[in-house]
Motif scaffolding. Structure first.
Motif, PDB file in Angstrom:
ATOM      1  N   GLN A 103     -27.557  -4.599  -1.252  1.00 31.07           N
ATOM      2  CA  GLN A 103     -28.075  -3.395  -1.000  1.00 31.07           C
ATOM      3  C   GLN A 103     -28.093  -2.804  -2.497  1.00 31.07           C
ATOM      4  O   GLN A 103     -27.107  -2.892  -3.211  1.00 31.07           O
ATOM      5  CB  GLN A 103     -27.196  -2.539  -0.025  1.00 31.07           C
ATOM      6  N   PHE A 105     -28.483   0.704  -4.239  1.00 31.35           N
ATOM      7  CA  PHE A 105     -28.348   2.043  -3.865  1.00 31.35           C
ATOM      8  C   PHE A 105     -29.106   2.789  -4.704  1.00 31.35           C
ATOM      9  O   PHE A 105     -29.144   2.614  -5.973  1.00 31.35           O
ATOM     10  CB  PHE A 105     -26.796   2.326  -3.976  1.00 31.35           C
ATOM     11  N   GLY A 106     -29.451   4.043  -4.431  1.00 29.53           N
ATOM     12  CA  GLY A 106     -29.995   5.060  -5.156  1.00 29.53           C
ATOM     13  C   GLY A 106     -28.833   6.088  -5.823  1.00 29.53           C
ATOM     14  O   GLY A 106     -27.652   5.860  -5.501  1.00 29.53           O
ATOM     15  N   PRO A 107     -29.195   6.891  -6.612  1.00 27.28           N
ATOM     16  CA  PRO A 107     -28.228   7.726  -7.400  1.00 27.28           C
ATOM     17  C   PRO A 107     -27.452   8.831  -6.345  1.00 27.28           C
ATOM     18  O   PRO A 107     -26.630   9.439  -6.817  1.00 27.28           O
ATOM     19  CB  PRO A 107     -29.160   8.351  -8.335  1.00 27.28           C
TER      20      PRO A 107
ATOM     21  N   TYR B  36     -18.892  -3.910  -4.959  1.00 24.96           N
ATOM     22  CA  TYR B  36     -19.685  -3.041  -5.457  1.00 24.96           C
ATOM     23  C   TYR B  36     -19.127  -2.507  -6.361  1.00 24.96           C
ATOM     24  O   TYR B  36     -17.677  -2.203  -6.311  1.00 24.96           O
ATOM     25  CB  TYR B  36     -20.355  -2.066  -4.482  1.00 24.96           C
ATOM     26  N   ASN B  41     -21.741   8.621 -12.888  1.00 22.67           N
ATOM     27  CA  ASN B  41     -23.111   9.065 -12.951  1.00 22.67           C
ATOM     28  C   ASN B  41     -24.238   8.003 -12.668  1.00 22.67           C
ATOM     29  O   ASN B  41     -25.284   8.137 -13.008  1.00 22.67           O
ATOM     30  CB  ASN B  41     -23.614   9.740 -14.131  1.00 22.67           C
ATOM     31  N   ARG B  42     -23.667   6.938 -11.995  1.00 25.81           N
ATOM     32  CA  ARG B  42     -24.790   5.909 -11.665  1.00 25.81           C
ATOM     33  C   ARG B  42     -24.564   5.421 -10.252  1.00 25.81           C
ATOM     34  O   ARG B  42     -23.331   5.559  -9.627  1.00 25.81           O
ATOM     35  CB  ARG B  42     -24.559   4.744 -12.596  1.00 25.81           C
ATOM     36  N   GLY B  43     -25.563   4.767  -9.424  1.00 24.54           N
ATOM     37  CA  GLY B  43     -25.389   4.474  -8.060  1.00 24.54           C
ATOM     38  C   GLY B  43     -24.566   3.058  -8.078  1.00 24.54           C
ATOM     39  O   GLY B  43     -24.190   2.549  -9.075  1.00 24.54           O
ATOM     40  N   LEU B  44     -24.160   2.929  -6.907  1.00 29.26           N
ATOM     41  CA  LEU B  44     -23.308   1.555  -6.543  1.00 29.26           C
ATOM     42  C   LEU B  44     -24.165   0.373  -7.074  1.00 29.26           C
ATOM     43  O   LEU B  44     -25.297   0.346  -6.636  1.00 29.26           O
ATOM     44  CB  LEU B  44     -22.839   1.681  -5.023  1.00 29.26           C
ATOM     45  N   PHE B  46     -24.034  -3.829  -6.687  1.00 26.17           N
ATOM     46  CA  PHE B  46     -23.743  -4.980  -6.065  1.00 26.17           C
ATOM     47  C   PHE B  46     -22.910  -6.000  -6.984  1.00 26.17           C
ATOM     48  O   PHE B  46     -23.729  -6.318  -8.249  1.00 26.17           O
ATOM     49  CB  PHE B  46     -24.773  -5.520  -5.377  1.00 26.17           C
TER      50      PHE B  46
END
Lengths: 114, 114
Positions: A103, A105-107, B36, B41-44, B46
């Motif tokens: 997946q 992910f967005g922020p 993950y 300040n960043r999205g997860l 994978f």
């Protein structure tokens, strides 16, 4: 590949107001997921779409929450009559149909209910 | 019911030393397991997955994880830690019964000291 985008990034609202968040997945991804993350916790699954069909909903998703993905592209998550307990980071993720385990992910949208 | 436990809130290692971030899980069917990483300040992002096959799986940035069915564990490892590995790491699980609900652990913060 521009990645998953979410808007707004931050939302402050007063208790009792309605809020709506938008997620734009990666263009070729037909699966879209919503999660909620509170401080010190991992993401909690809320709901999942395959194209425009909402296939799974968590019991966390009370009747004040509704999610849509009307054309199988972007999705919206609406919270009605917000409560302070709704304050959290709302995350959106998307995946390819044959790689659903990976997946993107967005922020996130950080919601603060005052 | 599916669940994931990350028993350590924080792991501290010196740069160049091996690191292990622990994860145990519980599912009703066969597990699909994931790691993950979340940078500030960043999205997860994978890192890696176990679906089937070899118990040792390799992922991004030199990380690997070992699936142990008898101990229901999926520990994340790296032979030589870098300061840039400092981040929040989440273990996640899904079962193989056809749904796409992914359960995340609470996260382990990794600090790598120079």
């Amino acid at each position: 590949d521009t990645g998953v985008s979410q808007n707004p990034r931050h939302k402050i609202t007063k208790r009792g107001q309605n809020v709506t968040f938008r997620c734009d997945p990666i263009s070729e991804h037909n699966r879209l997921y919503w999660y909620r993350q509170t401080l010190g916790q991992g993401p909690e699954f809320l709901t999942y779409f395959q194209n425009e069909a909402q296939l799974e909903k968590s019991r966390l998703l009370s009747d004040r929450f509704s999610a849509e993905r009307p054309k199988g592209s972007f999705s919206t998550l609406e919270i009605q009559r917000t409560e302070q307990g709704d304050s959290a980071m709302y995350l959106c993720a998307s995946s390819l149909p044959d790689r659903s385990y990976e997946q993107y992910f967005g922020p996130g949208t950080r919601l603060t209910v005052t | 019911a599916q669940s994931v436990a990350q028993p350590e809130d924080q792991v501290n290692v010196a740069e160049g030393n091996p690191l292990t971030v622990k994860c145990t899980y519980s599912v009703s069917g066969n597990p699909y397991l994931f790691w993950y990483v979340q940078y500030p300040n960043r999205g997860l992002q994978f890192l890696l997955k176990y679906i089937t096959g070899d118990n040792l799986v390799k992922g991004s940035y030199g990380f690997e994880a070992e699936f142990n069915k008898s101990q229901t564990s999926f520990h994340l490892k790296k032979p030589s830690a870098l300061v840039s590995d400092s981040a929040l790491y989440f273990c996640a699980v899904r079962d193989d019964t056809g749904g796409f609900k992914t359960i995340f652990g609470a996260g382990t913060r990794l600090f790598v000291k120079a």
